[in-house]
Design an enzyme around this catalytic site. Structure first.
Site, short mmCIF file in Angstrom:
data_model
loop_
_atom_site.label_atom_id
_atom_site.label_comp_id
_atom_site.label_asym_id
_atom_site.label_seq_id
_atom_site.Cartn_x
_atom_site.Cartn_y
_atom_site.Cartn_z
N ASN A 9 0.87 -1.16 0.00
CA ASN A 9 0.00 0.00 0.00
C ASN A 9 0.91 1.22 0.00
O ASN A 9 1.38 1.66 1.05
CB ASN A 9 -0.88 -0.07 1.26
CG ASN A 9 -1.77 1.13 1.44
OD1 ASN A 9 -1.66 2.11 0.71
ND2 ASN A 9 -2.64 1.05 2.43
N ARG A 237 -6.47 18.81 4.18
CA ARG A 237 -7.33 19.14 3.03
C ARG A 237 -8.61 19.83 3.50
O ARG A 237 -9.15 19.49 4.55
CB ARG A 237 -7.70 17.88 2.26
CG ARG A 237 -6.54 17.31 1.46
CD ARG A 237 -6.90 15.96 0.89
NE ARG A 237 -6.21 14.90 1.63
CZ ARG A 237 -6.45 13.60 1.49
NH1 ARG A 237 -7.37 13.18 0.65
NH2 ARG A 237 -5.79 12.72 2.19
#
Ligand code: ADP
Length: 388
Positions: A9, A237
């Site tokens: 990952n 974000r």
């Protein structure tokens, strides 16, 4: 020697890995390297085969390639484990990849063409696939997509109110964190019983954060959109904001797209609002009112978006928290659940403080669960089924 599946990952600044016994999918070890691009550090490995990684230190200046090769070398030198196949988290599957896929040259080329949709992540995912191919030529490899779980969303949940030509060109809501949601869909029946089949909202609250509305174990709506910038407020974000604000920064403030991207992707969210940190733990420990405001806004955004997803589901049968904040912050879960009290959610604060698997009161109309995130196991399962 154990036949094993390797799961990789590769994130923007980390590479997580796991080894599973191929026959039983029993985890053999898991670990990861973090801080790539800055001070790269091997965070250690846990599990029976962790000893594999007990070797010379990783150089602090490592880039993704060096970090991945360091991991792969350790596995290659093992006398205990022989790889049978590898599986990869790939952030973007575009409109076409709705299920895990065996990787060949044509698939790799198709995934290369999706790099512009996820430029900060997709190249690292593909580099990991190429590194494995170089280390074990001919080893079967499977790509599993963060977007795939959401391909079951109805068309209205996917399209934006923009000219249809743009929709036809693939400018739609893809949604992300799909492997995390797949894992919840896989394990929830054992935890929540019948409720798992009904209308469920899963809150994946980590550095990245999103919600998914599921019905009958399938995604029907989600908060992230064309990119992983949309939806909830996150560590760095901003989540959903008025697109007019973006235009204003460019047209009236003269900012370049790169400068705006830096603000929205790296200088907003918990970090931007608090001015202190992107890490929820630091903010929870701070007495600064701006830290409190950032956490309040984080919870408020979850409550607002959960209300919207409840409307899309026509009600709610279970609420699930997962990922770093979702699994471990009783205070943030409590604030969110208070905000959703109107929907029939009643938290048991003692169970909540203990991060218990079920944190709602016995009489709560909607049960609330805490389920540990696992993005590697669904990949191992996919490797096993695609390989068969
Ligand atoms: P990623 O999205 O990178 O996989 P994680 O799922 O590990 O991230 O979540 C990271 C977030 O979880 C960080 O904001 C961190 O502060 C938060 N977190 C981790 N442990 C705790 C805790 N005990 N209490 C509150 N927040 C926590």
């Amino acid at each position: 020697m154990d036949k094993a599946f390797l799961v990789l990952n590769a994130g923007s600044s980390s590479v997580k890995f796991a080894l599973f016994r191929a026959e039983s999918l029993e985890p053999l070890c898991r670990g990861g390297i973090e801080g790539i691009g800055g001070k790269a550090q091997f965070g250690g490995a846990k599990g029976r085969e962790a000893v594999l990684f007990d070797r010379e230190a990783l150089s602090e200046s490592s880039n993704h390639e060096v970090a991945t090769c360091w991991l792969l070398d350790a596995i290659r030198h093992s006398d205990h484990v022989a790889l049978a196949a590898a599986g990869h988290r790939v952030v973007h599957g575009g409109p076409d990849f709705a299920t895990p896929v065996a990787i060949d040259d044509a698939v790799l080329a198709a995934l290369d063409s999706l790099v512009p949709l996820a430029p900060a992540h997709q190249p690292h995912n593909l580099a990991a696939i190429r590194a494995v191919a170089k280390a074990w030529p001919g080893l079967p490899q499977v790509a599993c997509f963060d977007t795939a779980f959401h391909r079951t969303m109805p068309r209205l949940a996917q399209i934006f109110a923009i000219p249809h030509e743009l929709t036809d060109q693939g400018l739609v809501r893809y949604g992300f964190h799909g492997l995390s949601y797949q894992h919840i869909a896989d394990v929830l029946p054992d935890i929540a019983g019948e409720a798992a089949r009904g209308r469920v909202i899963v809150c994946h609250l980590g550095h990245g954060a999103s919600l998914c509305a599921m019905n009958e174990h399938r995604s029907v709506a989600t908060t992230m959109g064309f990119t992983a910038l949309d939806g909830l407020m996150m560590g760095m974000r901003c989540g959903t904001i008025d697109a007019g604000l973006v235009l204003y920064l460019i047209e009236q403030r003269g900012m370049t797209p790169a400068e705006v991207s830096e603000i929205l992707n790296r200088r907003s969210g918990l970090l931007g609002v608090s001015g202190i940190s992107n890490d929820a733990r630091t903010l929870l420990a701070s007495a600064d009112p701006r830290a409190a405001e950032a956490l309040d806004l984080f919870a408020y955004r979850v409550v607002r978006e959960a209300g919207s997803l409840m409307a899309s589901l026509g009600g709610l049968d279970a609420l699930v928290f997962t990922a770093g904040i979702g699994e471990r912050s009783a205070r943030i879960r409590s604030t969110i659940c208070r905000g959703l009290g109107w929907a029939g959610i009643a938290l048991d604060e003692t169970r909540n403080a203990a991060n218990a698997p079920c944190i709602s009161e016995d009489g709560s109309k909607v049960p609330v669960f805490v389920v540990p995130a696992d993005e590697e196991l669904p990949i191992a399962r996919a490797v096993a089924s695609v390989g068969r």
